[in-house]
Design a protein around this motif. Structure first.
Motif, PDB file in Angstrom:
ATOM      1  N   UNK A 339     -44.168   3.524  33.556  1.00 57.41           N
ATOM      2  CA  UNK A 339     -42.776   3.337  33.145  1.00 57.41           C
ATOM      3  C   UNK A 339     -42.104   4.699  33.078  1.00 57.41           C
ATOM      4  N   UNK A 340     -40.951   4.872  33.720  1.00 56.81           N
ATOM      5  CA  UNK A 340     -40.297   6.172  33.842  1.00 56.81           C
ATOM      6  C   UNK A 340     -38.837   6.087  33.419  1.00 56.81           C
ATOM      7  N   UNK A 341     -38.398   7.113  32.704  1.00 52.70           N
ATOM      8  CA  UNK A 341     -36.985   7.317  32.379  1.00 52.70           C
ATOM      9  C   UNK A 341     -36.546   8.584  33.101  1.00 52.70           C
ATOM     10  N   UNK A 342     -35.818   8.465  34.242  1.00 49.03           N
ATOM     11  CA  UNK A 342     -35.456   9.660  35.027  1.00 49.03           C
ATOM     12  C   UNK A 342     -34.564  10.613  34.243  1.00 49.03           C
ATOM     13  N   UNK A 343     -34.556  11.855  34.695  1.00 47.33           N
ATOM     14  CA  UNK A 343     -33.712  12.870  34.072  1.00 47.33           C
ATOM     15  C   UNK A 343     -32.326  12.868  34.703  1.00 47.33           C
ATOM     16  N   UNK A 344     -31.440  13.643  34.115  1.00 45.22           N
ATOM     17  CA  UNK A 344     -30.074  13.747  34.639  1.00 45.22           C
ATOM     18  C   UNK A 344     -30.041  14.446  35.989  1.00 45.22           C
ATOM     19  N   UNK A 345     -31.098  15.168  36.340  1.00 44.04           N
ATOM     20  CA  UNK A 345     -31.149  15.786  37.667  1.00 44.04           C
ATOM     21  C   UNK A 345     -31.304  14.721  38.745  1.00 44.04           C
ATOM     22  N   UNK A 346     -32.015  13.639  38.430  1.00 45.33           N
ATOM     23  CA  UNK A 346     -32.173  12.547  39.383  1.00 45.33           C
ATOM     24  C   UNK A 346     -30.966  11.632  39.409  1.00 45.33           C
ATOM     25  N   UNK A 347     -30.289  11.450  38.259  1.00 43.23           N
ATOM     26  CA  UNK A 347     -29.121  10.569  38.184  1.00 43.23           C
ATOM     27  C   UNK A 347     -28.240  11.063  37.041  1.00 43.23           C
ATOM     28  N   UNK A 348     -26.928  11.064  37.196  1.00 43.87           N
ATOM     29  CA  UNK A 348     -26.046  11.575  36.124  1.00 43.87           C
ATOM     30  C   UNK A 348     -26.234  10.858  34.794  1.00 43.87           C
ATOM     31  N   UNK A 353     -33.113  15.824  29.795  1.00 48.00           N
ATOM     32  CA  UNK A 353     -34.377  16.492  29.542  1.00 48.00           C
ATOM     33  C   UNK A 353     -34.797  17.258  30.783  1.00 48.00           C
ATOM     34  N   UNK A 354     -35.751  18.169  30.588  1.00 42.94           N
ATOM     35  CA  UNK A 354     -36.234  18.942  31.731  1.00 42.94           C
ATOM     36  C   UNK A 354     -37.232  18.159  32.564  1.00 42.94           C
ATOM     37  N   UNK A 355     -37.878  17.172  31.971  1.00 42.14           N
ATOM     38  CA  UNK A 355     -38.838  16.349  32.698  1.00 42.14           C
ATOM     39  C   UNK A 355     -38.649  14.897  32.286  1.00 42.14           C
ATOM     40  N   UNK A 356     -38.971  13.959  33.149  1.00 43.33           N
ATOM     41  CA  UNK A 356     -38.771  12.551  32.816  1.00 43.33           C
ATOM     42  C   UNK A 356     -39.740  12.060  31.751  1.00 43.33           C
ATOM     43  N   UNK A 357     -39.306  11.016  31.047  1.00 46.36           N
ATOM     44  CA  UNK A 357     -40.160  10.370  30.052  1.00 46.36           C
ATOM     45  C   UNK A 357     -40.994   9.315  30.760  1.00 46.36           C
ATOM     46  N   UNK A 358     -42.308   9.361  30.598  1.00 43.35           N
ATOM     47  CA  UNK A 358     -43.202   8.447  31.308  1.00 43.35           C
ATOM     48  C   UNK A 358     -44.198   7.817  30.346  1.00 43.35           C
ATOM     49  N   UNK A 359     -44.494   6.553  30.574  1.00 35.11           N
ATOM     50  CA  UNK A 359     -45.500   5.811  29.819  1.00 35.11           C
ATOM     51  C   UNK A 359     -46.392   5.098  30.806  1.00 35.11           C
ATOM     52  N   UNK A 360     -47.722   5.152  30.603  1.00 32.47           N
ATOM     53  CA  UNK A 360     -48.666   4.553  31.528  1.00 32.47           C
ATOM     54  C   UNK A 360     -49.430   3.413  30.857  1.00 32.47           C
ATOM     55  N   UNK A 361     -49.810   2.454  31.714  1.00 27.53           N
ATOM     56  CA  UNK A 361     -50.704   1.364  31.290  1.00 27.53           C
ATOM     57  C   UNK A 361     -51.783   1.232  32.343  1.00 27.53           C
TER      58      UNK A 361
END
Length: 937
Positions: A339-348, A353-361
């Motif tokens: 599960x990923x929350x992209x940063x503003x560099x990928x989308x306005x 954040x400097x890096x995306x928020x990620x959660x793994x299962x």
């Protein structure tokens, strides 16, 4: 040699050159070498020195009289010729006339109505030639093609010793007329009665790059609504032996090509476009999956790599991905779910954040397939066969948890998963199309549908199943559609496994399933017309009912590779792109399965892409490139080709078996030179065959019904000579009228790897969900990923798969070739042999007992027959159209009226009893009518 006279502007004779040899065909100037020319002759090339116009000489002779297997051409010096005189000129003129006559006699490819006699050339002749456009200075190069299909290049060099020629053979294929040498070593060649080709000169050899389709000449055609869906298809006999082919011509969807990348995308296994929010108008991300890598590109004017800013794991192959909630993306790979929350560099609107928020299962075993829906993720494993349901919940600001809510062990492995679009869209579709839905008390607004969340899965059973995804319920099987395998034909079960499934909400809901063997299936429920969905789909239902069983209502053979289904839009009633070895656009709102071919290269993957500059784009993966195209208004014709190994003369569509009956001539086998074959138009498989006798040629075929049995009437000639003299009279040769049985024709469905079933056993109702079990830690072997090939080749008729033979019931021998046959009044057969028209009947409607009832004669050979009611139209090759009628009581054929003019009849069709449309051999089409039976037209 002639020159323009300076005094009076007339033409002045200067000199001439003559050398004993074959017919001179053409002369050309050698570029960059002033004063030298080429004289092309039948069997050789002369290089002529023209620098002194009054003293012409031949410097080099290039011989091409080697064997047809490709002997190297020879270059030799030639002797000096003599000046030409009047006697030599007269002899050359006579030779030109005689050779021209011989060429016309040998040119069997233009003798469409004659016999297929192979041309025997005594010497090899140059069919076409072309000069290199950007040759080096002083080194011009010529490419030419011989009539046996050999391609040679001549390189001319000029040095202190004079002119030198270096020959080189570069290719062997089909003889081309004409030939064009283009820039960058590309060469275009066009075959006279076959497909053209684009060749590329690489390291002294010509390499085939692409094909230019040519459907001419069309010798016969049949139009049929193949599946009763108002989608006419044209089946045509095209070309001559050895390039004869059967073409299936359909209406196609045209595309406008907008962008093509460099061929740097080898090994693509998946392609998706994602939005940042469900309400977004345009896509934001393009996901490319490779065998051991995943890349994410931004969607816009330029595709930039933003993989690090999105958060997807880059060193794995992505099996599926999607938007689970606004701003949250999910990646499914073989090791787990991310599960990923992209940063503003990928989308306005991404996280600041400097890096995306990620959660793994991570499961305990390897994931084989998966799908992402609204607030839900479904993944499946194969060893053991388990299905997991995951959901997401927020923990705090920018913190999320991906957790398992349910899992179940299955009886069969899951081959594919599809989760329909979000619930509100499905409800909108259901409300719009009507149905027996409950309304809230006192509310007159549109009905609200309380439908379970569900997913569609394909299994290795094989089957298509609909399961419930309700968070507060245990796993439930809502509906099932079984695919029964026909093992009698030795078909592998693996071919019937669904490769892709999709739920479609139209006037009635249905499910599409694309199989790995190239078949496309449509399943519908057995619900009543006043109910949109089966009862088990509603939350108030607690047990599956018999009405929840899916019925197989339509089957299509789309191609020979696994079938993929890609919707054009994020809605349940969107039109769908169907991918196999070619691309199709399936219309979701049509009944049964209605689709058109897309006029584009064979592609392995496709995804819709919407941006500000291209709101309705499509991104294909073909030839290791990304192709951005847009479907445009306006249609074009697309043709599918099946090579038939001879000259296809006639084609008939047999509606009962949904197959084609093709009459072929010019076969090269020792057993026969002509036959009748039954072909499946979906894949070119030859189902059955009737061979004519040795030396016998089939001339015409027609389908007739005798009692309750369908038969095929065949007219033949037992000689390879022409059936008529130049003056139109019939030759003294034999012919046959043959009656073949069509009741034993096999349907393409019988040759497919599954059969539809309506009565399912009780075991079929259980589906893949016998019980709820716990986790199991076992090793897993991942499925092989199937994808369509990047390249397509034309199909060959597969003679090794013949299922049977057309059975002969009876035959009659005539004096004269049988050039035309036609059914009459549903109980008679008309046959034209030479200048004789005969009426045949069948005793007690028995096709084995054929009897001649009446005979009539014309002045010249009859070439065609047509009927309308009791009216008979016979095309006389010189006297035009003759209209007859048969008196059953008197058993007599009577001439009613005749053509007012003599014409060389090509074909005739009767619009009614008094109107006929006639084509003649001179290219004219005439409409003839007779308002009253007064003996004239």
């Amino acid at each position: 040699m002639y020159a323009l006279a300076a005094n009076d502007g007339g033409i002045q004779y200067l000199s001439g050159y003559s050398e004993p040899g074959p017919l001179a065909l053409e002369i050309a100037e050698i570029p960059q070498l002033d004063g030298f020319g080429l004289l092309f002759r039948a069997g050789d090339i002369l290089i002529v020195d023209l620098r002194d116009p009054k003293d012409i000489c031949c410097t080099i002779r290039i011989s091409m009289t080697g064997s047809l297997v490709g002997e190297q051409i020879s270059v030799e010096d030639s002797c000096r010729g003599l000046d030409v005189d009047d006697d030599v000129a007269a002899c050359a003129l006579l030779e030109l006339r005689d050779s021209g006559n011989n060429i016309m006699m040998d040119d069997s490819c233009m003798a469409i109505d004659g016999a297929d006699n192979p041309r025997s050339m005594k010497s090899r002749v140059i069919c076409s030639w072309s000069w290199e456009p950007d040759a080096m200075r002083g080194q011009p190069r010529l490419i030419f093609c011989l009539d046996d299909g050999e391609f040679h290049i001549l390189e001319f060099n000029w040095d202190t010793e004079g002119l030198k020629v270096l020959p080189e053979r570069v290719h062997r294929g089909l003889p081309c007329k004409p030939l064009l040498w283009m820039d960058r070593g590309m060469i275009a060649g066009f075959v006279e009665m076959g497909d053209g080709m684009i060749l590329h000169l690489e390291h002294g050899r010509l390499v085939h790059r692409s094909t230019v389709q040519n459907v001419g000449p069309i010798l016969d055609l049949a139009i049929a609504d193949y599946h009763g869906e108002k989608q006419d298809q044209l089946f045509s006999c095209c070309g001559m032996c050895p390039e004869g082919s059967l073409r299936v011509i359909r209406n196609g969807v045209n595309v406008e090509k907008l962008l093509r990348t460099e061929p740097i995308y080898q090994g693509v296994t998946g392609l998706w476009t994602l939005r940042m929010k469900r309400t977004d108008t345009y896509h934001s991300f393009l996901v490319l999956a490779f065998v051991e890598e995943t890349r994410i590109l931004s969607v816009g004017l330029s595709f930039n790599d933003i993989s690090d800013a999105v958060g997807f794991q880059p060193e794995v192959c992505t099996l599926a991905c999607g938007l689970i909630a606004d701003g949250l993306l999910v990646q499914i790979h073989s090791k787990g779910v991310k599960l990923c929350l992209p940063t503003s560099h990928a989308h306005p609107e991404g996280a600041a954040l400097t890096s995306p928020v990620c959660v793994d299962w991570y499961p305990d075993v390897t994931i084989s397939v998966g799908a992402v829906g609204h607030d839900v993720v479904a993944v499946a494993t194969s060893n053991p066969c388990c299905l997991y349901i995951l959901r997401v919940r927020p923990l705090s600001s920018l913190q999320y948890e991906l957790y398992e809510t349910q899992h179940v062990q299955l009886q069969y492995e899951v081959s594919c998963i599809s989760i329909p679009e979000e619930d509100s869209r499905l409800r909108t579709s259901c409300s719009a199309f009507g149905g027996d839905f409950r309304k809230r008390e006192g509310n007159n607004s549109a009905a609200e549908v309380d439908v379970r969340m569900f997913a569609v899965i394909g299994t290795h059973k094989p089957s298509v199943e609909v399961i419930s995804l309700e968070p507060d319920e245990a796993f439930r099987l809502l509906s099932i559609g079984s695919i029964s395998v026909n093992n009698a034909l030795g078909a592998p079960v693996s071919g019937c496994i669904p490769e892709n499934v999709r739920f479609v909400a139209s006037e009635r809901f249905y499910i599409l399933a694309g199989l790995r063997n190239g078949m496309l299936l449509r399943f519908e429920s057995g619900t009543s017309k006043d109910q949109y969905l089966p009862g088990s789909f509603y939350k108030e239902s607690f047990a599956p009912s018999l009405s929840a069983l899916l019925q197989l209502v339509a089957i299509r053979h789309i191609g020979i590779t696994p079938v993929g289904l890609v919707p054009l839009h994020d809605s349940a009633n969107s039109d769908i792109i169907v991918l196999s070895d070619r691309s199709w656009l399936l219309y979701a709102s049509r009944h049964s399965l209605a689709y058109s071919s897309i006029s584009f290269l064979p592609a392995s993957h496709v995804t819709p892409v919407s941006s500000v500059d291209c709101p309705s784009g499509l991104l294909f993966v073909a030839e290791n490139c990304l192709h951005l195209v847009e479907m445009v208004h306006g249609k074009r014709l697309n043709a599918q080709k099946f090579s038939v190994g001879g000259t296809p003369r006639k084609v008939l569509y047999h509606s009962d078996s949904r197959t084609l009956l093709v009459m072929r001539t010019g076969l090269t086998g020792a057993s026969c030179s002509s036959d009748i074959v039954q072909i499946d138009p979906n894949n070119g498989i030859l189902l059955s065959r009737f061979k004519c006798e040795l030396g016998e040629t089939a001339k015409c075929i027609q389908i007739a019904k005798i009692g309750s049995e369908q038969v095929l009437i065949v007219g033949t000639s037992k000689s390879t000579d022409r059936p008529m003299m130049p003056n139109g009279e019939a030759e003294s040769i034999k012919g046959r009228l043959i009656v073949l049985s069509l009741d034993t024709l096999g349907s393409p469905h019988e040759c497919s790897s599954f059969i539809p079933t309506s009565n399912l056993s009780s075991s079929s109702h259980t589906g893949s969900f016998p019980e709820i079990v716990g986790y199991a830690n076992e090793d897993f072997s991942s499925n092989s990923m199937c994808s369509s090939p990047d390249d397509i080749c034309y199909n060959q008729i597969q003679f090794e798969q013949i299922a049977g033979h057309l059975r002969s019931l009876t035959h009659v021998t005539f004096t004269g070739a049988v050039l035309a046959v036609y059914p009459y009044l549903d109980r008679y057969v008309l046959a034209a042999a030479g200048n004789t028209l005969s009426v045949f009947g069948f005793v007690n409607e028995n096709p084995h007992r054929m009897k001649k009832y009446a005979v009539s004669r014309t002045r010249f050979t009859i070439t065609c027959l047509k009927t309308y009611g009791s009216q008979i139209a016979a095309g006389d090759c010189r006297d035009g159209v003759l209209f007859c009628s048969y008196h059953e009581n008197l058993r007599k054929l009577e001439l009613i009226y005749a053509d007012p003019a003599q014409r060389l009849v090509g074909d005739v069709v009767l619009l009614d009893c008094e109107t006929a449309v006639v084509s003649d051999r001179r290219g004219s089409i005439s409409v003839l009518s007779c308002p009253g039976l007064e003996g004239c037209i």
